[in-house]
Design a protein around this motif. Structure first.
Motif, PDB file in Angstrom:
ATOM      1  N   TYR A 150       3.552  -0.704  -3.780  1.00 10.53           N
ATOM      2  CA  TYR A 150       4.482   0.394  -3.510  1.00 10.53           C
ATOM      3  C   TYR A 150       5.800  -0.019  -4.153  1.00 10.53           C
ATOM      4  CZ  TYR A 150       1.352   2.756  -0.287  1.00 10.53           C
ATOM      5  OH  TYR A 150       0.305   3.454   0.253  1.00 10.53           O
ATOM      6  N   ALA A 151       6.511   0.940  -4.715  1.00  8.34           N
ATOM      7  CA  ALA A 151       7.754   0.622  -5.421  1.00  8.34           C
ATOM      8  C   ALA A 151       8.787   1.714  -5.187  1.00  8.34           C
ATOM      9  CB  ALA A 151       7.485   0.462  -6.914  1.00  8.34           C
ATOM     10  N   PRO A 177       9.525   1.988   4.159  1.00  2.00           N
ATOM     11  CA  PRO A 177      10.329   3.196   3.980  1.00  2.00           C
ATOM     12  C   PRO A 177      11.189   3.116   2.711  1.00  2.00           C
ATOM     13  CG  PRO A 177      10.469   2.418   6.245  1.00  2.00           C
ATOM     14  CD  PRO A 177       9.751   1.349   5.455  1.00  2.00           C
ATOM     15  N   GLY A 178      11.237   4.221   1.995  1.00  5.58           N
ATOM     16  CA  GLY A 178      12.015   4.276   0.766  1.00  5.58           C
ATOM     17  C   GLY A 178      11.206   3.923  -0.467  1.00  5.58           C
ATOM     18  N   ASP A 235       1.861   8.500   1.272  1.00  4.90           N
ATOM     19  CA  ASP A 235       3.232   8.686   1.729  1.00  4.90           C
ATOM     20  C   ASP A 235       3.393   8.274   3.193  1.00  4.90           C
ATOM     21  OD1 ASP A 235       1.716  10.953   2.472  1.00  4.90           O
ATOM     22  OD2 ASP A 235       3.460  12.273   2.392  1.00  4.90           O
ATOM     23  N   GLU A 236       2.330   8.394   3.971  1.00  6.91           N
ATOM     24  CA  GLU A 236       2.388   7.965   5.371  1.00  6.91           C
ATOM     25  C   GLU A 236       2.428   6.430   5.447  1.00  6.91           C
ATOM     26  OE1 GLU A 236      -0.057   8.497   9.551  1.00  6.91           O
ATOM     27  OE2 GLU A 236      -0.407   9.921   7.922  1.00  6.91           O
ATOM     28  N   ILE A 237       1.642   5.775   4.609  1.00  6.47           N
ATOM     29  CA  ILE A 237       1.678   4.309   4.547  1.00  6.47           C
ATOM     30  C   ILE A 237       3.091   3.852   4.192  1.00  6.47           C
ATOM     31  CG2 ILE A 237       0.873   2.282   3.261  1.00  6.47           C
ATOM     32  CD1 ILE A 237      -1.213   3.346   5.183  1.00  6.47           C
ATOM     33  N   ASP A 249      16.597   6.712 -10.163  1.00 11.64           N
ATOM     34  CA  ASP A 249      16.840   8.026 -10.768  1.00 11.64           C
ATOM     35  C   ASP A 249      15.557   8.845 -10.873  1.00 11.64           C
ATOM     36  OD1 ASP A 249      19.580   7.487 -11.061  1.00 11.64           O
ATOM     37  OD2 ASP A 249      19.246   6.516 -13.003  1.00 11.64           O
ATOM     38  N   GLY A 250      14.728   8.741  -9.827  1.00 16.15           N
ATOM     39  CA  GLY A 250      13.510   9.542  -9.758  1.00 16.15           C
ATOM     40  C   GLY A 250      12.316   8.992 -10.504  1.00 16.15           C
TER      41      GLY A 250
END
Length: 99
Positions: free
Chosen positions: A20-21, A57-58, A49-51, A25-26
């Protein structure tokens, strides 16, 4: 750890880990913060997205390590002296547009 660190340390990461990263800037960048997560069978069935919300978070789903290894392996097979920068470019493009 950054996405660049993931590429450089790829052989040290477990094949079944999930990266996950953060986005800058999107978009994912070589300097994006990254985490390697070992997910349970139940977590693998959850939306990515739940993980992220629960464990980091973020952050957004990036790729599974085994996929990154396959991509980098194919690049090295074609050109053994391929640069880390090019490996990152290909992996990030795949994560953004093909995953």
């Amino acid at each position: 750890m950054t996405i660049q660190d993931v590429i450089v340390q790829l052989e040290e990461l477990a094949d079944d880990a999930v990266i996950y990263a953060t986005r800058v800037d999107g978009q994912f960048q070589a300097t994006s913060s990254a985490v390697s997560l070992m997910l349970t069978e139940d977590e693998l069935d959850m939306p990515t997205d739940e993980i992220a919300r629960l464990k980091c978070p973020g952050f957004d789903y990036f790729l599974e390590v085994f996929i990154i290894k396959e991509l980098v392996g194919a690049l090295v097979e074609d050109n053994p002296s391929v640069s880390t920068a090019h490996k990152m470019e290909v992996v990030i493009h795949y994560a953004e547009f093909d995953a």
